[in-house]
Design a protein around this motif. Structure first.
Motif, mmCIF file in Angstrom:
data_model
loop_
_atom_site.group_PDB
_atom_site.id
_atom_site.type_symbol
_atom_site.label_atom_id
_atom_site.label_comp_id
_atom_site.label_asym_id
_atom_site.label_seq_id
_atom_site.Cartn_x
_atom_site.Cartn_y
_atom_site.Cartn_z
ATOM 1 N N ARG A 9 15.170 27.306 11.482
ATOM 2 C CA ARG A 9 17.115 26.744 11.499
ATOM 3 C C ARG A 9 16.980 27.788 9.752
ATOM 4 O O ARG A 9 18.558 28.796 9.956
ATOM 5 C CB ARG A 9 17.397 25.992 11.573
ATOM 6 C CG ARG A 9 17.075 26.097 12.712
ATOM 7 C CD ARG A 9 18.508 24.879 13.233
ATOM 8 N NE ARG A 9 20.205 25.617 13.358
ATOM 9 C CZ ARG A 9 20.897 24.228 13.239
ATOM 10 N NH1 ARG A 9 20.916 23.139 13.713
ATOM 11 N NH2 ARG A 9 22.441 24.893 13.880
ATOM 12 N N LYS A 77 27.739 30.862 20.171
ATOM 13 C CA LYS A 77 26.643 30.820 20.588
ATOM 14 C C LYS A 77 26.267 30.227 22.332
ATOM 15 O O LYS A 77 25.530 30.823 23.157
ATOM 16 C CB LYS A 77 26.188 28.746 20.160
ATOM 17 C CG LYS A 77 25.823 29.245 18.524
ATOM 18 C CD LYS A 77 24.510 28.464 18.372
ATOM 19 C CE LYS A 77 23.937 28.829 16.874
ATOM 20 N NZ LYS A 77 23.356 27.754 16.467
ATOM 21 N N ILE A 81 25.098 33.136 24.455
ATOM 22 C CA ILE A 81 23.694 32.231 25.305
ATOM 23 C C ILE A 81 23.412 33.352 26.857
ATOM 24 O O ILE A 81 22.589 34.020 27.664
ATOM 25 C CB ILE A 81 22.952 30.871 25.048
ATOM 26 C CG1 ILE A 81 22.454 31.154 23.698
ATOM 27 C CG2 ILE A 81 22.300 31.151 26.518
ATOM 28 C CD1 ILE A 81 21.901 29.405 22.974
ATOM 29 N N SER A 137 17.715 33.572 23.176
ATOM 30 C CA SER A 137 18.587 32.721 23.835
ATOM 31 C C SER A 137 18.263 31.504 22.800
ATOM 32 O O SER A 137 18.635 30.872 21.879
ATOM 33 C CB SER A 137 19.278 32.587 25.345
ATOM 34 O OG SER A 137 19.300 33.766 25.653
ATOM 35 N N ILE A 140 19.136 32.584 19.619
ATOM 36 C CA ILE A 140 20.450 32.080 19.016
ATOM 37 C C ILE A 140 20.839 30.688 18.905
ATOM 38 O O ILE A 140 21.821 30.393 18.307
ATOM 39 C CB ILE A 140 20.866 32.755 20.290
ATOM 40 C CG1 ILE A 140 21.819 34.429 20.623
ATOM 41 C CG2 ILE A 140 23.094 32.239 20.357
ATOM 42 C CD1 ILE A 140 21.975 35.301 21.379
ATOM 43 N N ALA A 141 20.218 30.263 19.527
ATOM 44 C CA ALA A 141 20.725 28.602 19.647
ATOM 45 C C ALA A 141 20.070 28.252 18.395
ATOM 46 O O ALA A 141 20.630 27.117 17.899
ATOM 47 C CB ALA A 141 19.443 28.188 20.826
#
Length: 541
Positions: A9, A77, A81, A137, A140-141
């Motif tokens: 992250r 987000k 997604i 996705s 993105i998370a």
């Protein structure tokens, strides 16, 4: 594990404006490959060589503006997604089956049941969605947003991004407007190819279907009455609503294969070159049973007025709908209905779907007992529903091999696809012949007849198209030409005063004729029937 995720992250920390650019770029350059490819193919029709190269940049700028509107904390987000996951599935359908997610396709999608949806799930489609949807996705998370020091600075950066995107659009319009106008004017379908148009059209469908005030219900055919048969016998008719059968694959219509071997000696009348109302079930079925033509069809009106089955029931006929496909699409909502359960433990069912032969037993149930009266049995079969064509008939009844026994049909040869599809047509012919045999057993008590008509056709790879659902304006004849068969013994023809030979010679026939012809063939008199659209009225003796 937590430490690993935290490290990832940290590396995925970006400013919101950067995220908007990256997301827009993914949609413009990756998820919209079909429309970009089509524009490049059409680029040869305009003089400026650079025109096709502006298309992905134009999409990028447009997506930047749109996605900036949804760049809100706690929303961006989940929104991204959802878009990426559903767009990956849309891209697979677009690339594999040439699907366009306009309003008509979204109607078809929303009205598809879970069993039908499972037909499209296979290893190829799952891997595709994993690579283009699930993995992005996950990224993105895991993204962490880095916001600027003050709210004012954050808003200013967004405004600069949007203004920059607007300037890019203006520059492209200034340099290539004539090219876009020329290509767009001659290819109206291009905007329907843009992903994620499915979200926009899905919202429109939900608003129209669930959030709009329904029209006032309209009664039709309240004056309906049966014309008495001279021999005093009541009428018993079976109406088979076919699924995904195209007329050009019927031996009756000149096809080179014997796809109608079971009914060929039973005296069927075949109407050739019949045009469907739509290219998918959710539109064609309510349209063909309504009194509206394809040109003036309105879904809301069709759902809020009587259809031809309602009118026949008003004439005192007992009507029963037997469902073995994806639902009656509102046509039978005011009628008695039986839904075949695919989970029942019988030889014709596999837990997900049932062969159409399972419908045969319902004619005996419908006519059981000594209560002899006018009846109409409507059988909605699964017919030739793809892409899992091989599941529509018992393996022992396959006439043509090798067949495409997989749902990712684009990986099969043209011959294998044609073989498996023709097997479904032949199996439907088998079921139809068995229904005729059953009707013949009741001819001492009833004047019996049978009608078969399909809702729409099917593309089997011609010009790169598969399945159905292509917008009607650009749909190929494979999707819009359907079979229409009528079995009418001499006794029935005499009682209804119809010349069978005249019927077979009818031309320029469409689904528009069904409402009025069914009334005429059954013998229902009503002001709702238009003689000019009733094929039997043209052949009255």
């Amino acid at each position: 594990m937590n430490e690993f995720i935290e490290n990832v992250r940290q590396k995925l920390t970006v400013k919101v404006t950067t995220f908007i650019l990256l997301l827009s770029g993914y949609f413009a350059f990756v998820l919209n490959q079909p429309v970009i490819g089509k524009i490049f193919a059409l680029g040869s029709t305009v003089p400026d060589w650079w025109f096709p190269y502006t298309a992905p940049i134009l999409l990028l700028a447009a997506f930047v503006i749109i996605y900036s509107l949804f760049a809100i904390p706690y929303l961006i987000k989940p929104f991204a997604i959802f878009l990426v996951l559903t767009s990956a599935a849309a891209l697979y359908a677009s690339q594999t089956f040439q699907v366009m997610f306009d309003m008509t396709m979204m109607e078809n999608l929303f009205e598809t049941n879970s069993a039908e949806a499972s037909f499209y799930i296979n290893g190829t489609s799952l891997l595709f969605v994993l690579l283009y949807g699930v993995l992005p996705s996950i990224v993105i998370a895991l993204v962490r947003f880095e916001y600027r020091s003050t709210l004012g600075q954050e808003l200013f950066s967004r405004i600069v991004l949007v203004i920059s995107a607007l300037l890019v659009i203006l520059m492209i319009v200034a340099s290539s407007y004539k090219n876009y106008a020329s290509v767009g004017r001659n290819n109206h379908y291009l905007n329907k190819m843009i992903i994620p148009a499915h979200v926009f059209n899905g919202v429109k469908y939900i608003k129209r279907t669930y959030l709009s005030t329904p029209l006032e219900y309209k009664q039709i055919g309240d004056d309906a009455e049966l014309i008495a048969n001279d021999n005093g016998k009541p009428t018993m008719m079976i109406f088979i609503l076919g699924e995904t059968a195209r007329g050009m694959n019927y031996a009756y219509n000149g096809y080179h294969r014997e796809t109608n071997p079971y009914t060929q000696n039973q005296g069927f009348i075949s109407l050739a070159d019949v045009q469907s109302c739509g290219t998918y079930t959710a539109l064609s079925v309510p349209c063909m049973f309504s009194n509206m033509t394809r040109e003036n069809y309105n879904k809301e009106r069709a759902y809020n007025q009587d259809n031809v089955l309602d009118v026949i029931a008003k004439a005192g006929v007992e009507v029963l709908w037997v469902e073995n496909d994806g639902g009656d699409k509102g046509v039978a909502k005011r009628l008695p209905k039986v839904k075949i359960d695919p989970k029942q433990k019988v030889e014709n069912c596999n837990g997900i779907t049932c062969y159409d032969a399972e419908m045969l037993r319902h004619i005996d149930n419908f006519l059981a007992g000594d209560d002899v009266k006018n009846r109409l049995l409507v059988l909605h079969g699964i017919g030739s529903h793809g892409p899992t064509y091989w599941q529509r008939y018992p393996k022992a009844m396959a006439r043509y091999t090798p067949s495409c026994d997989r749902s990712d049909i684009e990986k099969c040869s043209d011959e294998e696809i044609r073989n498996v599809y023709d097997n479904t047509i032949a199996y439907t012919d088998y079921v139809t012949s068995k229904l005729v045999e059953k009707l013949e057993n009741y001819s001492d008590k009833y004047n019996v007849a049978l009608m078969y008509i399909s809702d729409h056709g099917e593309s089997l790879g011609e010009n790169g198209l598969y399945l159905h659902g292509t917008p009607y304006a650009i749909a190929p004849k494979e999707q819009t030409t359907v079979p229409w068969l009528i079995w009418m013994p001499q006794q029935y023809a005499e009682q209804k005063h119809i010349d069978p030979g005249c019927l077979e010679g009818q031309t320029q026939v469409t689904h528009d004729n069904l409402f009025h012809t069914l009334l005429g063939l059954y013998g229902v008199k009503t002001a709702a029937k238009q003689s000019d659209l009733d094929l039997t009225a043209r052949c009255s003796v």
